[in-house]
Design a protein around this motif. Structure first.
Motif, PDB file in Angstrom:
ATOM      1  N   PHE A  15       4.874   2.990   3.924  1.00  0.00           N
ATOM      2  CA  PHE A  15       5.031   2.727   2.489  1.00  0.00           C
ATOM      3  C   PHE A  15       4.220   1.514   2.068  1.00  0.00           C
ATOM      4  O   PHE A  15       3.616   1.496   0.994  1.00  0.00           O
ATOM      5  N   ALA A  16       4.189   0.485   2.902  1.00  0.00           N
ATOM      6  CA  ALA A  16       3.446  -0.731   2.585  1.00  0.00           C
ATOM      7  C   ALA A  16       1.948  -0.452   2.490  1.00  0.00           C
ATOM      8  O   ALA A  16       1.289  -0.842   1.520  1.00  0.00           O
ATOM      9  N   VAL A  17       1.406   0.235   3.480  1.00  0.00           N
ATOM     10  CA  VAL A  17      -0.024   0.561   3.475  1.00  0.00           C
ATOM     11  C   VAL A  17      -0.355   1.498   2.317  1.00  0.00           C
ATOM     12  O   VAL A  17      -1.354   1.317   1.619  1.00  0.00           O
ATOM     13  N   THR A  61       3.810   0.877  -7.112  1.00  0.00           N
ATOM     14  CA  THR A  61       4.995   0.037  -7.243  1.00  0.00           C
ATOM     15  C   THR A  61       6.218   0.732  -6.647  1.00  0.00           C
ATOM     16  O   THR A  61       7.058   0.082  -6.009  1.00  0.00           O
ATOM     17  N   THR A  62       6.303   2.030  -6.831  1.00  0.00           N
ATOM     18  CA  THR A  62       7.394   2.797  -6.225  1.00  0.00           C
ATOM     19  C   THR A  62       7.317   2.721  -4.704  1.00  0.00           C
ATOM     20  O   THR A  62       8.330   2.495  -4.031  1.00  0.00           O
ATOM     21  N   LEU A  63       6.116   2.886  -4.165  1.00  0.00           N
ATOM     22  CA  LEU A  63       5.934   2.758  -2.714  1.00  0.00           C
ATOM     23  C   LEU A  63       6.286   1.348  -2.243  1.00  0.00           C
ATOM     24  O   LEU A  63       6.868   1.174  -1.167  1.00  0.00           O
ATOM     25  N   LEU A  64       5.936   0.359  -3.052  1.00  0.00           N
ATOM     26  CA  LEU A  64       6.261  -1.027  -2.705  1.00  0.00           C
ATOM     27  C   LEU A  64       7.778  -1.205  -2.596  1.00  0.00           C
ATOM     28  O   LEU A  64       8.274  -1.851  -1.666  1.00  0.00           O
ATOM     29  N   PHE A  93       7.894  -4.794   2.959  1.00  0.00           N
ATOM     30  CA  PHE A  93       6.816  -4.514   3.898  1.00  0.00           C
ATOM     31  C   PHE A  93       7.317  -4.299   5.326  1.00  0.00           C
ATOM     32  O   PHE A  93       6.570  -4.461   6.286  1.00  0.00           O
ATOM     33  N   THR A  94       8.563  -3.901   5.478  1.00  0.00           N
ATOM     34  CA  THR A  94       9.084  -3.616   6.813  1.00  0.00           C
ATOM     35  C   THR A  94       8.858  -2.159   7.205  1.00  0.00           C
ATOM     36  O   THR A  94       8.968  -1.824   8.383  1.00  0.00           O
ATOM     37  N   LYS A  95       8.550  -1.307   6.222  1.00  0.00           N
ATOM     38  CA  LYS A  95       8.221   0.091   6.512  1.00  0.00           C
ATOM     39  C   LYS A  95       6.729   0.257   6.270  1.00  0.00           C
ATOM     40  O   LYS A  95       6.266   0.351   5.134  1.00  0.00           O
TER      41      LYS A  95
END
Length: 109
Positions: free
Chosen positions: A31-33, A17-20, A26-28
């Motif tokens: 982090f999204a993957v 969730t932090t990465l999200l 989802f532009t980075k």
């Protein structure tokens, strides 16, 4: 061992969730993957925990602890502000998880 799996699932879900949040919609890509992969591993550990922990109990713990930890990370990483209603709500969540684990016949203890 099943509570270790649940703990891993919760920690990984909070990390995902932090990465999200860091993915900025989802532009980075990295982090999204990373978020998607971490969610997958988190759900895997949750599925292992569910072999021995009833679904309702596991989900109560998962969501309660996850909400509180995610809020703490939000304060530390994203500099979110907390107020008295937040603190009281978080305490109610923690009390709810404790009550379920100590007193519910559903918990399988």
């Amino acid at each position: 061992m099943h509570y270790l799996y649940l703990t891993l699932a919760i920690v990984l879900e909070v990390f995902a969730t932090t990465l999200l949040g860091k993915s900025e919609g989802f532009t980075k890509g990295l982090f999204a993957v990373g978020s998607l992969l971490t969610y997958g591993v988190s759900f895997y550990f949750l599925s292992l925990a569910l072999k021995n922990i009833p679904l309702g109990v596991a989900y109560a713990i998962w969501s309660g602890v996850g909400i509180v930890l995610t809020a703490i990370v939000s304060v530390l990483v994203f500099k979110s502000k907390i107020d008295l209603p937040f603190v009281l709500g978080a305490l109610l969540i923690i009390v709810g998880v404790v009550v379920i684990n100590l007193f519910s016949k559903t918990s399988g203890h």
